[in-house]
Design a protein around this motif. Structure first.
Motif, PDB file in Angstrom:
ATOM      1  N   ALA A  38      -6.439   0.045  -1.966  1.00 38.83           N
ATOM      2  CA  ALA A  38      -7.816  -0.365  -1.674  1.00 38.83           C
ATOM      3  C   ALA A  38      -8.524  -0.666  -2.988  1.00 38.83           C
ATOM      4  N   THR A  39      -9.474  -1.586  -2.942  1.00 43.65           N
ATOM      5  CA  THR A  39     -10.306  -1.893  -4.101  1.00 43.65           C
ATOM      6  C   THR A  39     -11.708  -1.366  -3.834  1.00 43.65           C
ATOM      7  N   ILE A  40     -12.193  -0.523  -4.726  1.00 45.90           N
ATOM      8  CA  ILE A  40     -13.477   0.154  -4.555  1.00 45.90           C
ATOM      9  C   ILE A  40     -14.379  -0.158  -5.736  1.00 45.90           C
ATOM     10  N   GLU A  41     -15.646  -0.462  -5.468  1.00 47.01           N
ATOM     11  CA  GLU A  41     -16.604  -0.653  -6.551  1.00 47.01           C
ATOM     12  C   GLU A  41     -16.721   0.650  -7.349  1.00 47.01           C
TER      13      GLU A  41
ATOM     14  N   ASP B 278     -21.525   8.348  -1.637  1.00 48.44           N
ATOM     15  CA  ASP B 278     -20.696   7.309  -1.022  1.00 48.44           C
ATOM     16  C   ASP B 278     -19.347   7.856  -0.571  1.00 48.44           C
ATOM     17  N   LEU B 279     -19.267   9.151  -0.358  1.00 51.02           N
ATOM     18  CA  LEU B 279     -17.999   9.783   0.006  1.00 51.02           C
ATOM     19  C   LEU B 279     -17.423   9.221   1.308  1.00 51.02           C
ATOM     20  N   LYS B 280     -18.304   8.804   2.212  1.00 50.48           N
ATOM     21  CA  LYS B 280     -17.844   8.281   3.505  1.00 50.48           C
ATOM     22  C   LYS B 280     -16.917   7.080   3.331  1.00 50.48           C
ATOM     23  N   THR B 281     -17.165   6.261   2.304  1.00 53.58           N
ATOM     24  CA  THR B 281     -16.311   5.094   2.037  1.00 53.58           C
ATOM     25  C   THR B 281     -14.863   5.518   1.828  1.00 53.58           C
ATOM     26  N   PHE B 282     -14.649   6.579   1.069  1.00 51.04           N
ATOM     27  CA  PHE B 282     -13.302   7.044   0.751  1.00 51.04           C
ATOM     28  C   PHE B 282     -12.669   7.762   1.940  1.00 51.04           C
ATOM     29  N   LEU B 283     -13.478   8.525   2.659  1.00 48.59           N
ATOM     30  CA  LEU B 283     -12.957   9.243   3.818  1.00 48.59           C
ATOM     31  C   LEU B 283     -12.513   8.275   4.906  1.00 48.59           C
ATOM     32  N   ASN B 284     -13.284   7.215   5.113  1.00 51.77           N
ATOM     33  CA  ASN B 284     -12.930   6.241   6.148  1.00 51.77           C
ATOM     34  C   ASN B 284     -11.623   5.518   5.838  1.00 51.77           C
TER      35      ASN B 284
ATOM     36  N   VAL C 171     -10.694  -3.676 -12.631  1.00 56.39           N
ATOM     37  CA  VAL C 171     -10.914  -5.100 -12.419  1.00 56.39           C
ATOM     38  C   VAL C 171     -12.380  -5.436 -12.670  1.00 56.39           C
ATOM     39  N   LYS C 172     -12.601  -6.455 -13.500  1.00 55.98           N
ATOM     40  CA  LYS C 172     -13.964  -6.889 -13.801  1.00 55.98           C
ATOM     41  C   LYS C 172     -14.175  -8.300 -13.281  1.00 55.98           C
ATOM     42  N   SER C 173     -15.266  -8.504 -12.554  1.00 58.67           N
ATOM     43  CA  SER C 173     -15.589  -9.832 -12.043  1.00 58.67           C
ATOM     44  C   SER C 173     -16.062 -10.721 -13.179  1.00 58.67           C
ATOM     45  N   MET C 174     -15.437 -11.891 -13.301  1.00 62.28           N
ATOM     46  CA  MET C 174     -15.776 -12.805 -14.379  1.00 62.28           C
ATOM     47  C   MET C 174     -17.197 -13.344 -14.234  1.00 62.28           C
ATOM     48  N   GLU C 175     -17.648 -13.534 -13.003  1.00 62.23           N
ATOM     49  CA  GLU C 175     -18.962 -14.127 -12.786  1.00 62.23           C
ATOM     50  C   GLU C 175     -20.100 -13.104 -12.845  1.00 62.23           C
ATOM     51  N   THR C 176     -19.907 -11.928 -12.236  1.00 61.32           N
ATOM     52  CA  THR C 176     -20.999 -10.952 -12.141  1.00 61.32           C
ATOM     53  C   THR C 176     -20.902  -9.834 -13.171  1.00 61.32           C
ATOM     54  N   GLY C 177     -19.699  -9.595 -13.696  1.00 55.11           N
ATOM     55  CA  GLY C 177     -19.507  -8.479 -14.617  1.00 55.11           C
ATOM     56  C   GLY C 177     -19.309  -7.149 -13.930  1.00 55.11           C
ATOM     57  N   ASP C 178     -19.364  -7.110 -12.580  1.00 57.91           N
ATOM     58  CA  ASP C 178     -19.174  -5.862 -11.848  1.00 57.91           C
ATOM     59  C   ASP C 178     -17.735  -5.368 -12.009  1.00 57.91           C
ATOM     60  N   VAL C 179     -17.586  -4.044 -12.080  1.00 57.11           N
ATOM     61  CA  VAL C 179     -16.274  -3.433 -12.275  1.00 57.11           C
ATOM     62  C   VAL C 179     -15.843  -2.721 -10.994  1.00 57.11           C
ATOM     63  N   SER C 180     -14.588  -2.946 -10.595  1.00 59.77           N
ATOM     64  CA  SER C 180     -13.996  -2.275  -9.446  1.00 59.77           C
ATOM     65  C   SER C 180     -12.687  -1.624  -9.865  1.00 59.77           C
ATOM     66  N   LEU C 181     -12.218  -0.714  -9.024  1.00 59.99           N
ATOM     67  CA  LEU C 181     -10.960  -0.027  -9.274  1.00 59.99           C
ATOM     68  C   LEU C 181      -9.972  -0.352  -8.162  1.00 59.99           C
TER      69      LEU C 181
ATOM     70  N   LEU D 158      -7.225   1.079  -6.280  1.00 59.18           N
ATOM     71  CA  LEU D 158      -6.729   2.429  -6.046  1.00 59.18           C
ATOM     72  C   LEU D 158      -5.474   2.400  -5.179  1.00 59.18           C
ATOM     73  N   ARG D 159      -4.574   3.323  -5.455  1.00 60.20           N
ATOM     74  CA  ARG D 159      -3.389   3.535  -4.618  1.00 60.20           C
ATOM     75  C   ARG D 159      -3.415   4.999  -4.196  1.00 60.20           C
ATOM     76  N   TYR D 160      -3.372   5.256  -2.891  1.00 63.88           N
ATOM     77  CA  TYR D 160      -3.537   6.612  -2.389  1.00 63.88           C
ATOM     78  C   TYR D 160      -2.551   6.891  -1.252  1.00 63.88           C
ATOM     79  N   PHE D 161      -2.202   8.164  -1.100  1.00 63.21           N
ATOM     80  CA  PHE D 161      -1.243   8.559  -0.073  1.00 63.21           C
ATOM     81  C   PHE D 161      -2.002   9.005   1.170  1.00 63.21           C
ATOM     82  N   SER D 162      -1.692   8.362   2.299  1.00 58.65           N
ATOM     83  CA  SER D 162      -2.396   8.658   3.541  1.00 58.65           C
ATOM     84  C   SER D 162      -1.503   8.312   4.717  1.00 58.65           C
TER      85      SER D 162
END
Length: 325
Positions: free
Chosen positions: A100-103, A111-117, A77-87, A89-93
């Motif tokens: 979840a959408t992650i930059e 930034d591993l803590k973001t995914f672990l949390n 996913v790309k932001s039309m205004e800023t150009g930032d790209v995010s993913l 994600l679909r994960y089994f937990s």
């Protein structure tokens, strides 16, 4: 991946006593079978809710080893205004698939803590392996856009209108609104038209409010296309209680989105700071926005007058970011 890399992977990621080959006779969860569906991404295999990687064992035979529960890339996913790209994600937990959408810039071990949390299975030695898989899988994922601002915009040299989706003449909608306001379509067009014909048409004050609402995209279009430079149209509704001010606001807001006052619709409270009120309207180039109950704001006359002019100019207060830009 060459042989040296495969050998290094098996030595570093798997200790000798925990290395286990996955074979058709294995009793491990996620074992392959002749009729089982799976997805191959390079030297990775996703089977069921598990991620496996193909490596060469000590005998020189290519085998699958289990990495952990899978994390997949549904879309880029790309932001039309800023150009930032995010993913996306679909994960089994915790026994089920989560989203979840992650930059994209967070796909680093710092930034591993973001995914672990979030509950993703990326702990310990798995992080580099899972990130490597995500990097490969994202190249197969569909690409889309999101927008956080509303109204007219020039995108890739083409004029578009941003509401719940981005609309371009002759094209299918291609971007989804990701912002705080409730503007997703609800109800039916026929019911709305019937209500307008019954309660608005023929009643001059309400007709004026409806016309002012439809003026929003006209003013925005003039500015975006640089046909003319025009400030936003501000209309002040004054009257005693129970005289129809809120009803008029609901009619105006209903053209573009939710006319809710309490659930983040297009009717917002005036009870906020000057900067907060400016941020709500900033970048809106074609959608009506109502501020209810002006008397709730405690700004003095001078500050209030200044705020009105800023709202009419539709510009957020200029600020420096951490990079002095």
């Amino acid at each position: 991946m060459d042989q040296n890399e495969l050998n290094q992977f098996s030595e570093e990621f798997f200790d000798e006593d925990e290395f286990e080959e996955i074979s058709p006779n294995s009793n491990l969860e996620g074992k392959p079978s002749s009729n089982e569906k799976y997805t191959r991404v390079g030297n990775f295999i996703v089977r069921g809710n598990k991620l496996f990687k193909e490596i060469k064992n000590k005998e020189g035979k290519f085998v699958e080893v289990e990495v952990g529960y899978a994390t997949l890339v549904d879309s880029i996913v790309k932001s039309m205004e800023t150009g930032d790209v995010s993913l996306d994600l679909r994960y089994f937990s915790f026994g089920k698939w989560e989203k979840a959408t992650i930059e994209r810039g967070k796909l680093v071990k710092s930034d591993l803590k973001t995914f672990l949390n979030l509950g993703m299975d990326v702990g310990g030695k798995k992080a580099d392996i899972v990130f490597d898989f995500i990097d490969k899988h994202e190249k197969m994922a569909p690409k889309t856009y999101t927008h956080s601002k509303l109204g007219w915009h020039i995108h890739d040299g083409q004029l578009i209108f941003r509401l719940s989706q981005a609309l371009q003449q002759g094209q299918a909608p291609f971007s989804e609104y990701k912002g705080p306001l409730q503007i997703a379509p609800k109800g039916s067009y026929k019911d709305w038209i019937d209500a307008i014909n019954q309660h608005v048409i023929g009643h001059t004050p309400m007709e004026l409010i409806l016309a002012a609402s439809f003026a929003a995209p006209i003013v925005g279009l003039l500015n975006v296309t640089e046909i003319a430079e025009s400030d936003s149209l501000l209309l002040n509704i004054v009257g005693n209680s129970t005289t129809g001010k809120t009803t008029a606001a609901v009619v105006a807001a209903s053209v573009f989105g939710s006319p809710s006052i309490t659930h983040n619709g297009l009717i917002q409270s005036f009870n906020g700071t000057s900067n907060a009120l400016q941020s709500i309207i900033s970048g809106n180039l074609g959608v009506v926005l109502i501020f209810d109950e002006t008397s709730m704001n405690m700004l003095g006359n001078k500050a209030f007058t200044s705020l009105i002019y800023k709202l009419a100019q539709n510009k957020e207060k200029a600020r420096l970011n951490c990079e002095c830009q």
